[in-house]
Structure formats: structure tokens, C-alpha cells
Write a protein that holds these residues in place. Structure first.
Motif, mmCIF file in Angstrom:
data_model
loop_
_atom_site.group_PDB
_atom_site.id
_atom_site.type_symbol
_atom_site.label_atom_id
_atom_site.label_comp_id
_atom_site.label_asym_id
_atom_site.label_seq_id
_atom_site.Cartn_x
_atom_site.Cartn_y
_atom_site.Cartn_z
ATOM 1 N N VAL A 1 4.816 12.861 7.469
ATOM 2 C CA VAL A 1 3.450 12.328 7.452
ATOM 3 C C VAL A 1 3.313 11.152 8.409
ATOM 4 O O VAL A 1 2.335 11.071 9.175
ATOM 5 C CB VAL A 1 3.058 11.917 6.020
ATOM 6 C CG1 VAL A 1 1.678 11.282 6.010
ATOM 7 C CG2 VAL A 1 3.085 13.128 5.100
ATOM 8 N N LYS B 1 -3.894 3.902 7.574
ATOM 9 C CA LYS B 1 -3.551 5.246 7.077
ATOM 10 C C LYS B 1 -2.164 5.259 6.447
ATOM 11 O O LYS B 1 -1.952 5.889 5.401
ATOM 12 C CB LYS B 1 -3.613 6.258 8.218
ATOM 13 C CG LYS B 1 -5.019 6.548 8.718
ATOM 14 C CD LYS B 1 -4.987 7.608 9.808
ATOM 15 C CE LYS B 1 -6.389 7.929 10.300
ATOM 16 N NZ LYS B 1 -6.371 8.949 11.383
ATOM 17 N N THR C 1 -2.357 3.554 3.041
ATOM 18 C CA THR C 1 -3.030 4.399 2.059
ATOM 19 C C THR C 1 -2.105 5.516 1.579
ATOM 20 O O THR C 1 -2.013 5.791 0.381
ATOM 21 C CB THR C 1 -4.307 5.005 2.655
ATOM 22 O OG1 THR C 1 -5.189 3.942 3.043
ATOM 23 C CG2 THR C 1 -5.011 5.895 1.648
ATOM 24 N N TYR C 2 -1.416 6.161 2.530
ATOM 25 C CA TYR C 2 -0.533 7.256 2.139
ATOM 26 C C TYR C 2 0.651 6.737 1.318
ATOM 27 O O TYR C 2 1.075 7.382 0.359
ATOM 28 C CB TYR C 2 -0.015 8.021 3.353
ATOM 29 C CG TYR C 2 0.846 9.187 2.943
ATOM 30 C CD1 TYR C 2 0.265 10.354 2.472
ATOM 31 C CD2 TYR C 2 2.232 9.094 2.956
ATOM 32 C CE1 TYR C 2 1.038 11.419 2.031
ATOM 33 C CE2 TYR C 2 3.013 10.160 2.529
ATOM 34 C CZ TYR C 2 2.414 11.311 2.069
ATOM 35 O OH TYR C 2 3.191 12.352 1.624
ATOM 36 N N TYR D 1 -0.426 6.279 -2.175
ATOM 37 C CA TYR D 1 -0.501 7.578 -2.868
ATOM 38 C C TYR D 1 0.892 8.068 -3.233
ATOM 39 O O TYR D 1 1.121 8.584 -4.331
ATOM 40 C CB TYR D 1 -1.198 8.599 -1.968
ATOM 41 C CG TYR D 1 -0.965 10.031 -2.401
ATOM 42 C CD1 TYR D 1 -1.585 10.542 -3.535
ATOM 43 C CD2 TYR D 1 -0.104 10.864 -1.680
ATOM 44 C CE1 TYR D 1 -1.354 11.847 -3.947
ATOM 45 C CE2 TYR D 1 0.123 12.171 -2.087
ATOM 46 C CZ TYR D 1 -0.501 12.649 -3.221
ATOM 47 O OH TYR D 1 -0.272 13.937 -3.621
ATOM 48 N N ARG D 2 1.854 7.892 -2.316
ATOM 49 C CA ARG D 2 3.214 8.347 -2.580
ATOM 50 C C ARG D 2 3.854 7.544 -3.703
ATOM 51 O O ARG D 2 4.701 8.054 -4.435
ATOM 52 C CB ARG D 2 4.024 8.261 -1.293
ATOM 53 C CG ARG D 2 5.428 8.847 -1.311
ATOM 54 C CD ARG D 2 5.496 10.214 -1.892
ATOM 55 N NE ARG D 2 4.640 11.205 -1.281
ATOM 56 C CZ ARG D 2 4.551 12.455 -1.688
ATOM 57 N NH1 ARG D 2 5.273 12.870 -2.718
ATOM 58 N NH2 ARG D 2 3.728 13.301 -1.103
ATOM 59 N N THR E 1 -7.085 15.895 5.270
ATOM 60 C CA THR E 1 -7.282 14.564 4.697
ATOM 61 C C THR E 1 -8.700 14.470 4.152
ATOM 62 O O THR E 1 -9.592 15.167 4.608
ATOM 63 C CB THR E 1 -7.082 13.454 5.760
ATOM 64 O OG1 THR E 1 -7.973 13.700 6.859
ATOM 65 C CG2 THR E 1 -5.648 13.434 6.261
#
Length: 488
Positions: free
Chosen positions: A134, A171, A174-175, A178-179, A487
Motif C-alpha cells: 500500500v 494518505k 490514514t491507512y 485503519y491498519r 479508495t
């Protein structure tokens, strides 16, 4: 209406799932499933938050394993993302992320035992492969204009730090957040293999019929996930990451001789270890493939395809729950609560609960996979519809759903669905540990019988199967001109 290629592909997958139902073990084998379900729901409604002395410690360790594992995984993943264009790096990352966290935990348990390092590495290693993939895609999508305003003669490292990283930082942050949520779910289910996280106490409560205790644990887990925006603040992250290792527990000391023996003896195929040579390896491998690998692969594929289509159907039914184009704020709030619950519950925990209520079959696995993944995709598609502006005279009710919204979001829906195809495959394989005859069942049986050589071959097959599904999913998305990395 969706374009004909997307409809054609959708019908093909629907037909495959319907054929799979003919071979699937879909049945409720519990003697009184409604009574058991009623007892469980009553336990949720009457949670007992004070019965388990170790519950507070379990929650702390669930959070600690998640923070340490995700932190290590993100750092390693970022470093590998810098070299992700290299084919060996991509293959290595694909391999480590194709093996589920529980499989990694089962491997490390054999030589580290119930040491904190087992849980940390079980999360960090597959997450490193995911982060590398990612992060590399985010870095590749960075705006090149920011690098062109730097002074002439600026070095590559300086340009990377001062131009590309700031452009990608939002980005990546944010990812990573989430992870971290995914890490909490992974950390919780590590308890099902004996590590002292929430899953350990949840399994113990269910096995004793203590549904109020189990309900309390689930509610606390939902609260933990739902309140992440309140307690996971950027300024506090260094404190959490530095403090988390102190809450992992100690465990027994690592016997490095066991580590050496595992890699030099235990996982070596028995014919080679016993001196039979290649002549004994062929019948050994043939027996493994015929009696364990092939049945496991077949059941894993059948269950995956049924769960994939069930996920798609549930996603299309779920997105109106939070869409601004249907109902009022009260109904949408209730819809948000429902989707938060189903997508926050790890598939493994949900499948375990349903297995206790309905008995062993593929049905609990299908429902668990569909609810969790359908909740995620339904949430994303529902948010996407909120950005769609309809004409004042647009149709209402079902016509609005079928003629105005579904055609506009269908391609995004398929992109999300095929993106999660490989994830559903990973979870399908690991659900075998619960007694469903997927590859995980045969891996767990081999480990229980101290046949680590057979277990490692089966885990390798699982990884290759996941890589194959991921590759096929990418190919389909590319052929249909869907987003490679959706996304929302």
C-alpha cells in the motif's frame, strides 16, 4: 445500468457460487439453535463486566500487541516500499502477507512458545507485506510537481523527504490508522491459539456457557474500536508505542535450541529426515496432496466463492442503511451502528460464535465472512452514494435504489469486492482451525500431531493459493477497467 462486461462477470461468479452450494456442507446441526441463539442474545443484553479477573489485562494486552505489531510492520513495510519495484521484494511481500496471522502464530508457537514475541511477529510480518504494497502505491501516486519547486542540485534523499513524503503523509497516516484497527482485531483472535488476549477469555466463556461474560467482552471490544478516534491521537502515539511493550507480559524464556531444531529438523520432510532420500519423498508428498491438500484446497475454494457472492449481495443490501438518499437521520444512525458492529467483529470470532450456536458446517463461516466483509463494503459504498446528487424529480424507494444509485456505484462495488477476494480467501483458510474442512483444518491437525513438515507444506500451498487469487483479482479489475486500489 452497469455495463455488459461487469454484468457478465457478475453472473459468472454468481453461477460458480450456486454450483458450489451443491458441494458445500450448509446445514444447522445444533439440536436447538434458536434456544442457543436466544441465550447468547440474552447474554449480550445482560453483560457481566466483573466476572473475569483477567479481562482488564486481556484488553491491555490486546491493545499492546496491536500497537507493537503494527508499529514494527509499518516501519518494515515502509522500508520495503522504497524497493518495491524490485521483483524479489514484491514476491517476498506477497508471500508473507498471503499467510494469515494465526498461521504465523501457530508457527512461532512451536519454538517461541507463549512468549510475547510470538504475538508481535504474528502481526508484524504479514502487516509488513501489506504496508509495503500500500505504501508503495501511495508513493507512486505522489504529485511530481512538488519536487520540481526544490532548488537545483537537491539530492534524491532530500527531495524524497521534503517533497514526496509531505505529499503522501495524509494518505499514509490514514491507512496506518485503519491498519491499527485491523491490528486490534488480529490481536484479539490471537487468544484463540492460547495467547493472553481477548479471544482467549472469549473462547473460555463460550466453552463454559457463560454468555453474559462473553457478551461483556464483545461489548468492550466494540467500545474499544468505536472510540479509537478519541484515544488514538497523533500526539499520544509515541507514548502508546513506547509504553506498549511493557504490557505484553513476560512468558517463558525462549529456548534457542528449539528454534534451531525447528528449522533444521522439524520442518524437514520426514523421508529426508529419516534418510530415505528422494525415493521416499514422492509417496510422502503424494499422500499429503491426495489426503489433505486437495480436499483442503477444494473446500477452501468452494467456501471462498460462496462467501464472496454472499458478501456482494449483502453489500448491495447494506449500503442504503447509511445512504442519505433513504430514510431519515434516526434510521441512518441505526444503520451506522449495525454496520460498525458487523465490520468491527473479526470473521474468526463471529464464525466461532455461530459454530457454537449452529454446530459445525460451512454455514457459520459463510455468514461470518459475508457479514464482516459485506459490512465493510456496504459502509464504503454507502458513503460514496452520499456524494451523488440526484435530480429533484428522481425516483423514490426501490426505483431510486435500482435505477439511480446501483448503476452509478456498481463499478466501485465490484472493485471493492474483487479487492477483498484474496482477504476472504485468507480468512476461509484459517477458519479451518475451528473444525471446517478448509486448509486450516489440515494445518492445525498436522501441528497437533507434531508433523510440522506436513504443516509447512500446507501453509506454503495456502500462501500460493492466496497469491493466485490476488493475481486473478487484479487481472479482472484491470480487464474491467476498475480501480486497481479502490479508495473511498
Amino acid at each position: 445500468m452497469p455495463s455488459s462486461p461487469t454484468v457478465r462477470v457478475s453472473l459468472i461468479f454468481l453461477a460458480i457460487a450456486l454450483v458450489g452450494l451443491l458441494f458445500a456442507d450448509i446445514a444447522v446441526t445444533s439440536s436447538n439453535p434458536w434456544r442457543d441463539l436466544g441465550n447468547f442474545l440474552f447474554g449480550i443484553a445482560t453483560p457481566n463486566f466483573f466476572s473475569t479477573e483477567g479481562l482488564k489485562t486481556a484488553l491491555l494486552r490486546t491493545v499492546a500487541f496491536a500497537f507493537v505489531g503494527v508499529a514494527l510492520g509499518s516501519v518494515a513495510g515502509f522500508l520495503m516500499a522504497l524497493a518495491y519495484r524490485s521483483l524479489p521484494v514484491r514476491i517476498f511481500c506477497a508471500f508473507i502477507r498471503a499467510i494469515h496471522e494465526l498461521f504465523w502464530a501457530l508457527i512461532f508457537l512451536q519454538f517461541f512458545g507463549f512468549h510475547p514475541l510470538t504475538g508481535v511477529l504474528a502481526i508484524a510480518i504479514p502487516y509488513a507485506g501489506i504496508f509495503a504494497k500500500v505504501y508503495s502505491e501511495i508513493l507512486e501516486e505522489a504529485n511530481p510537481e512538488s519536487g520540481r519547486v526544490l532548488p537545483p542540485g537537491t539530492g534524491n534523499i532530500s527531495a524524497f523527504l521534503y517533497a514526496r513524503i509531505p505529499d503522501c503523509w495524509a494518505k499514509m497516516r490514514t491507512y496506518t490508522a485503519y491498519r491499527l484497527e485491523c491490528g486490534l482485531r488480529s490481536s484479539a483472535i490471537l487468544g484463540f491459539v492460547g495467547l493472553p488476549t481477548l479471544g482467549f477469555y472469549l473462547e473460555a466463556s463460550f466453552s463454559q456457557g457463560l454468555y453474559s461474560d462473553a457478551g461483556a467482552m464483545l461489548i468492550l471490544f466494540y467500545v474499544l474500536i468505536a472510540t479509537m478516534p478519541l484515544w488514538v491521537r497523533p500526539k499520544l502515539l509515541p507514548v502508546y508505542v513506547l509504553g506498549a511493550p511493557f504490557f505484553l507480559g513476560e512468558g517463558l524464556p525462549i529456548v534457542w535450541g528449539n528454534v534451531q531444531r525447528f528449522f533444521t529438523e522439524d520442518i524437514v520432510p520426514a523421508p529426508l529426515r529419516n534418510g530415505e532420500g528422494l525415493t521416499g519423498l514422492t509417496p510422502w508428498l503424494s499422500d499429503l496432496m491426495i489426503n489433505e491438500a486437495m480436499p483442503g484446497i477444494w473446500n477452501t475454494l468452494v467456501l471462498t466463492q460462496i462467501a464472496l457472492v454472499a458478501t456482494g449481495i449483502l453489500s448491495l443490501l447494506a449500503f442504503p442503511l447509511i445512504s442519505n438518499h433513504f430514510g431519515g437521520p434516526v434510521r441512518r444512525t441505526a444503520g451506522h451502528v449495525v454496520l460498525v458492529i458487523v465490520r468491527s467483529t473479526p470473521e474468526y470470532i463471529l464464525a466461532y460464535i455461530l459454530l457454537q450456536l449452529w454446530g459445525p458446517s460451512m454455514l457459520p463461516a459463510v455468514v461470518a465472512l459475508a457479514l464482516h466483509n459485506g459490512g465493510i463494503i456496504g459502509h464504503l459504498i454507502g458513503r460514496q452514494t452520499n456524494a451523488i446528487k440526484l435530480r429533484p424529480d428522481a425516483a423514490k424507494g426501490f426505483n431510486r435504489y435500482s435505477w439511480e444509485l446501483v448503476p452509478r456505484v456498481y463499478r466501485s462495488f465490484l472493485a471493492f469486492l474483487f479487492y477483498r477476494w484474496e482477504i476472504i480467501m485468507r480468512e476461509t483458510a484459517i477458519l479451518g482451525i475451528l473444525g471446517i474442512y478448509t486448509l486450516g483444518f489440515y494445518v492445525d491437525s498436522a501441528i497437533q500431531n507434531i508433523r510440522f513438515d506436513r504443516a509447512m507444506v500446507l501453509i506454503l500451498i495456502t500462501a500460493l493459493l492466496n497469491i493466485g487469487i490476488d493475481t486473478l483479482g487484479r487481472y479482472i479489475r484491470r480487464k474491467l477497467a476498475l480501480q486497481t486500489m479502490p479508495t473511498c
